[in-house]
Motif scaffolding. Structure first.
Motif, short mmCIF file in Angstrom:
data_model
loop_
_atom_site.label_atom_id
_atom_site.label_comp_id
_atom_site.label_asym_id
_atom_site.label_seq_id
_atom_site.Cartn_x
_atom_site.Cartn_y
_atom_site.Cartn_z
N GLY A 132 7.21 0.71 1.32
CA GLY A 132 6.24 0.73 2.55
C GLY A 132 5.50 2.10 2.43
N SER A 133 6.10 3.23 2.19
CA SER A 133 5.60 4.45 2.29
C SER A 133 4.28 4.91 1.32
CB SER A 133 6.64 5.49 2.31
OG SER A 133 7.33 5.73 0.89
N ALA A 134 4.64 4.30 -0.06
CA ALA A 134 3.65 4.18 -0.96
C ALA A 134 2.28 3.58 -0.63
CB ALA A 134 4.12 3.65 -2.39
N LYS A 135 2.47 2.52 0.05
CA LYS A 135 1.62 1.54 0.78
C LYS A 135 0.79 2.42 1.83
CE LYS A 135 1.04 -2.24 -2.24
NZ LYS A 135 -0.11 -2.18 -2.88
N ALA A 136 1.55 2.82 2.79
CA ALA A 136 1.29 3.66 3.80
C ALA A 136 0.12 4.90 3.27
CB ALA A 136 2.26 4.27 4.61
N GLY A 137 0.57 5.49 2.39
CA GLY A 137 -0.19 6.52 1.61
C GLY A 137 -1.55 5.72 1.11
N PHE A 138 -1.34 4.80 0.51
CA PHE A 138 -2.73 3.84 -0.25
C PHE A 138 -3.51 3.83 0.99
CE2 PHE A 138 -4.20 0.24 -2.31
CZ PHE A 138 -5.44 1.18 -2.96
N THR A 139 -3.05 3.33 2.01
CA THR A 139 -3.88 2.68 3.22
C THR A 139 -4.67 4.18 3.93
OG1 THR A 139 -2.17 1.03 4.14
CG2 THR A 139 -3.73 1.63 5.51
N VAL B 104 -12.20 -2.41 -3.11
CA VAL B 104 -11.31 -3.31 -2.34
C VAL B 104 -9.85 -2.86 -2.73
CG1 VAL B 104 -10.45 -5.55 -1.55
CG2 VAL B 104 -13.01 -5.08 -2.12
N GLY B 105 -9.24 -2.54 -1.85
CA GLY B 105 -7.79 -1.97 -2.08
C GLY B 105 -6.83 -2.91 -1.13
N VAL B 106 -6.00 -3.55 -2.02
CA VAL B 106 -5.16 -4.47 -1.63
C VAL B 106 -3.67 -3.86 -1.37
CG1 VAL B 106 -3.51 -6.30 -1.61
CG2 VAL B 106 -5.91 -6.53 -2.58
N SER B 107 -3.43 -3.21 -0.16
CA SER B 107 -2.43 -2.50 0.48
C SER B 107 -1.31 -3.40 1.14
CB SER B 107 -2.72 -1.55 1.51
OG SER B 107 -1.87 -0.59 1.80
N SER B 108 -0.83 -3.06 2.28
CA SER B 108 0.35 -3.67 2.55
C SER B 108 0.61 -3.65 4.13
CB SER B 108 1.59 -3.83 1.72
OG SER B 108 2.63 -4.70 2.62
N VAL B 109 1.14 -4.45 4.94
CA VAL B 109 1.63 -4.44 6.21
C VAL B 109 2.98 -3.61 6.25
CG1 VAL B 109 0.56 -6.43 7.41
CG2 VAL B 109 2.98 -6.55 6.23
N ALA B 110 3.61 -3.60 5.04
CA ALA B 110 4.64 -2.79 4.85
C ALA B 110 4.33 -1.33 5.25
CB ALA B 110 5.42 -3.00 3.74
N GLY B 111 2.99 -0.94 5.08
CA GLY B 111 2.89 0.51 5.21
C GLY B 111 2.48 0.97 6.55
N ASP B 112 2.57 -0.23 7.45
CA ASP B 112 2.13 0.08 8.90
C ASP B 112 3.40 0.92 9.57
OD1 ASP B 112 -0.20 -0.98 8.52
OD2 ASP B 112 -0.03 -2.58 9.75
N ARG B 113 4.71 0.78 9.10
CA ARG B 113 5.69 1.47 9.75
C ARG B 113 6.86 1.38 8.86
NH1 ARG B 113 7.59 1.59 16.05
NH2 ARG B 113 8.81 3.65 15.78
N GLY B 114 7.53 2.45 8.68
CA GLY B 114 8.69 2.55 7.59
C GLY B 114 9.77 1.77 8.36
N ARG B 115 10.46 0.82 7.55
CA ARG B 115 11.66 0.24 7.85
C ARG B 115 12.62 0.22 6.81
NH1 ARG B 115 10.41 -5.40 7.23
NH2 ARG B 115 8.39 -4.81 6.16
N GLN B 116 13.81 0.07 7.16
CA GLN B 116 15.06 0.43 6.09
C GLN B 116 15.17 -0.57 5.27
OE1 GLN B 116 19.11 -0.35 7.76
NE2 GLN B 116 18.41 -1.35 9.18
N SER B 117 14.43 -1.41 5.21
CA SER B 117 14.61 -2.55 3.96
C SER B 117 13.64 -2.26 2.81
CB SER B 117 14.50 -4.09 4.64
OG SER B 117 13.18 -4.11 5.18
N ASN B 118 12.55 -1.53 3.05
CA ASN B 118 11.42 -1.31 1.94
C ASN B 118 10.75 -0.09 2.34
OD1 ASN B 118 10.02 -2.41 4.06
ND2 ASN B 118 8.61 -3.74 2.80
N TYR B 119 11.16 0.91 2.85
CA TYR B 119 10.62 2.20 2.76
C TYR B 119 9.97 2.86 1.73
CZ TYR B 119 14.77 4.62 2.47
OH TYR B 119 16.13 5.21 1.94
N TYR B 120 10.64 2.53 0.60
CA TYR B 120 9.63 3.05 -0.65
C TYR B 120 8.49 2.66 -0.72
CZ TYR B 120 13.98 5.78 -1.80
OH TYR B 120 14.91 6.65 -1.64
#
Lengths: 243, 444
Positions: free
Chosen positions: A149-156, A131-147
């Motif tokens: 977010g992108s790490a979580k996107a990779g994880f997803t 089970v991997g707990v990723s984040s909705v932040a990884g669904d699209r890069g936004r200026q407020s948290n893309y570091y």
């Protein structure tokens, strides 16, 4: 009863998942950096549920140690929950390579490193759950948290590929994308109540998804709608938004 | 940081507060370092403003069991553990709480801070009697372990001190041996106050006793009551099929009041009707039954949010104690005034306390009565008048229920406040720990 491994067991979500599975009689392996706190959790679980609990030091960032960590686990846990994460300071990360690297190391490199080792063992055993707990932040890069977010996107993406690979071995991979969770990560920040899940709700959702062998879950289903909308906004509009 | 509107169980007063929590010793210590003038709070089950302030520190996430000696029955846990969780852990091993209030949804830290009492006070005292030691984080960010023999001044001022000595971190206390999850309950219907009080005498040896009293009846039936007496059931008292698993019982159906009822639901007429129904529900004058501990100790816990019954404006619970010598006279006087006003409460609970003369704890030898009053026009003035009556009879008011008592009443009715204040000044010199109540009462 089977045992489960919690990576990042002192996080609020890690604790909630532990509690949920412990209350159903599973033995627990707690892994994390804060040994003192893990030992407190251990006695609590042993007293409450009369189960077997073990504590191991685990540092997601220090990937050289991951093989040794895995070798200690005897017998090997049937389920692995990768719960650790590092939100970091986004503004600092824009200026500071150490901070941005740490965000990537913990959320992507560390997670992928340990889960790859575990996945190989599960593949040989022809059973297991990751089970991997990723984040909705990884669904699209936004200026407020893309570091983050992108790490979580990779994880997803990693989890999705892993699921694809392990399917034929009977190993299941569950991706969890919680939206806001009411944890120490966001304590004091105001978030909309309907969109904020408690760690307990996250744990329950994971427990049910485990039973039903779901692939990807958003804890509060409305997040699926929100993230869908966010992901279909054309880039030429999206780039102008302040998100 | 975000503020939220908080209230305790009485839904009065409501206060805007910033709420933080801690889940490790380190984070608790950081809170003391970085935050001024707050009050620690457990599950918010005190009724009034004891656990309200502009800044509040919740102990609910500091909720781990530390140790449980199954052989000798002592248990140590962090302050945010709820009594219901303790029961779940200890009962299957043959132990129970030494003292419990009418709800199991309070934290163990709150139990110490309010020095709670239960139906066994006349025999087994309040919660503090069973404490082995308390660990507390004081204003100077030092952890102190106190007990009846170590750092005694801190211990005395912490038990019943409503959180003013510091953040209670851990509590170790002695449990009570039981043989089953059941209680043998005797129910005695009595016609008036005099009979009710004589029952407390007659059943003085019983472990648990209390009475529901109808405040609205006058004349010959003035103070008619149902007296409840209980003992933990031994295995051989249980029906045969329950003897195999004496600690198991069927969970009750939980009801819930999902929203605040309009306050006019509870008026003089409906309360009268309720009391009459309740009184007449008990048909015979004496009955005996074996019921689960849950039903015996926590009848109201089965209705979640019963506090919403009193409407959005909330309610005040008024609990006082009178010295034994004045109890009868005082109760007649006070119940008479309540009856005359016609604003009696749903639940009035009468109980005889045993001896206790602690620094700041509420109980003393004599009768205690607890009543609910919906918040309404005139109720504050009326309770101020009752305060004077209580004071005249040498009584006092329970801080865990209070939301309105004035400073003068408090200082005249609690006998050891000078000493209490000097201890507060020693461990909490900068008013680091301070509540709306402690400010109102002139303690901080």
């Amino acid at each position: 009863m089977s045992s489960i491994l919690i990576l990042g067991a002192t996080s609020d979500v890690g604790k909630a998942i532990t509690f949920k599975y412990a209350s159903h009689g599973h033995n627990i392996i707690l892994a994390g950096r804060k040994i003192e706190e893990l030992n407190i959790i251990r006695s609590d679980l042993e007293i409450r549920f009369e189960i077997k609990v073990e504590v191991y030091f685990f540092d997601a960032e220090n990937i050289k140690t991951h093989t040794t960590f895995c070798d200690q686990l005897q017998p090997f846990p049937e389920k692995t929950f990768c719960v650790f994460g590092y939100l970091g300071n986004h503004e600092l990360a824009q200026r500071d390579l150490i901070e941005s690297t740490k965000i990537m190391m913990v959320n992507y490199v560390g997670a992928v490193s340990i889960l790859s080792l575990i996945a190989n063992i599960y593949e040989i055993n022809k059973s297991g759950l990751i089970v991997g707990v990723s984040s909705v932040a990884g669904d699209r890069g936004r200026q407020s948290n893309y570091y983050y977010g992108s790490a979580k996107a990779g994880f997803t993406t990693y989890l999705s590929g892993l699921r694809n690979r392990l399917y034929k071995s009977g190993v299941h991979v569950l991706t969890v994308k919680p939206g806001f969770i009411d944890t120490k990560m966001i304590e004091g920040i105001s978030t909309p109540k309907q969109l904020t899940a408690s760690p307990l709700e996250v744990a329950k959702a994971i427990y049910n998804a485990d039973k039903k062998k779901k692939n990807v879950i958003y804890v509060i289903s409305f997040w699926r709608v929100i993230m869908f909308i966010i992901s279909v906004i054309p880039e030429f509009i999206f780039k102008r938004l302040r998100l | 940081m975000m503020s939220e509107i908080l209230a305790n169980w009485g839904n009065y007063p409501k206060s805007e507060a910033k709420l933080l929590s801690f889940n490790s010793f380190k984070s608790a210590s950081e809170l003391i370092e970085n935050w001024d003038h707050f009050i620690p709070r457990g599950n918010g089950r005190c009724y009034g403003d004891s656990a309200l302030a502009d800044k509040i520190v919740s102990t609910l996430k500091y909720d781990k069991f530390i140790s449980f000696d199954q052989l000798n029955g002592n248990i140590s846990c962090q302050a945010g553990v709820l009594l219901c969780d303790i029961i779940d852990v200890v009962m299957p091993k043959g132990w129970f709480l030494p003292v419990t209030p009418g709800t199991k949804f309070i934290t163990v830290g709150g139990a110490v801070a309010a020095d709670i009492h239960g139906k066994n006070h006349h025999k087994e005292g309040s919660f503090s009697r069973h404490i082995i030691e308390v660990e507390i984080l004081c204003d100077d960010n030092q952890v102190r372990i106190c007990s009846k023999s170590v750092e005694t001044d801190l211990f005395e001022a912490t038990c019943g001190g409503m959180g003013l000595t510091g953040i209670i971190l851990k509590v170790k206390f002695q449990l009570k041996k039981i043989e089953s999850a059941y209680v043998v309950q005797k129910k005695i219907k009595v016609r008036n106050l005099e009979e009710a009080m004589s029952m407390f005498g007659q059943y003085g040896d019983a472990t648990y006793s209390m009475a529901w009293i109808d405040c609205l009846k006058g004349g010959k039936a003035f103070g008619r009551s149902i007296v409840l007496v209980g003992e933990h059931a031994n295995v051989d008292q249980l029906p045969i099929k329950k003897r195999e698993t004496p600690y198991k019982f069927n969970e009750r159906l939980r009801l819930s009041i999902p929203f605040n009822l309009p306050s006019l639901v509870l008026n003089k007429l409906s309360v009268k009707a309720f009391n009459t129904l309740y009184y007449n529900k008990t048909l015979s004058n004496y009955s005996e039954s074996i019921i689960s501990y849950d039903e015996f100790f926590y009848p109201l816990d089965s209705i979640q949010n019963w506090n919403r019954m009193y409407g959005a404006k909330g309610f005040l619970q008024y609990q006082f104690v009178l010295p034994l010598d004045n109890s009868y006279k005082g109760l007649v006087d006070i119940l008479g005034r309540i009856r005359k006003r016609g604003s009696g409460s749903f639940l009035a609970v009468l109980k005889l306390f045993g001896d206790q003369n602690d620094l700041i704890s509420f109980p003393m030898k004599g009768y205690t009565l607890a009543l609910d009053f919906p918040v309404s026009k005139g109720v504050f003035k009326f309770l101020d008048e009752l305060d004077k009556v209580v004071l005249n009879y040498g009584g006092r008011i329970y801080l865990a229920k209070d939301a309105r008592m004035n400073k003068e009443m408090f200082w005249k009715s609690y006998p050891h406040l000078d000493r209490f204040m000097s201890i507060i000044k020693k461990y909490n010199p900068d008013k680091q720990f301070s509540s709306i109540q402690s400010e109102r009462l002139g303690l901080t």
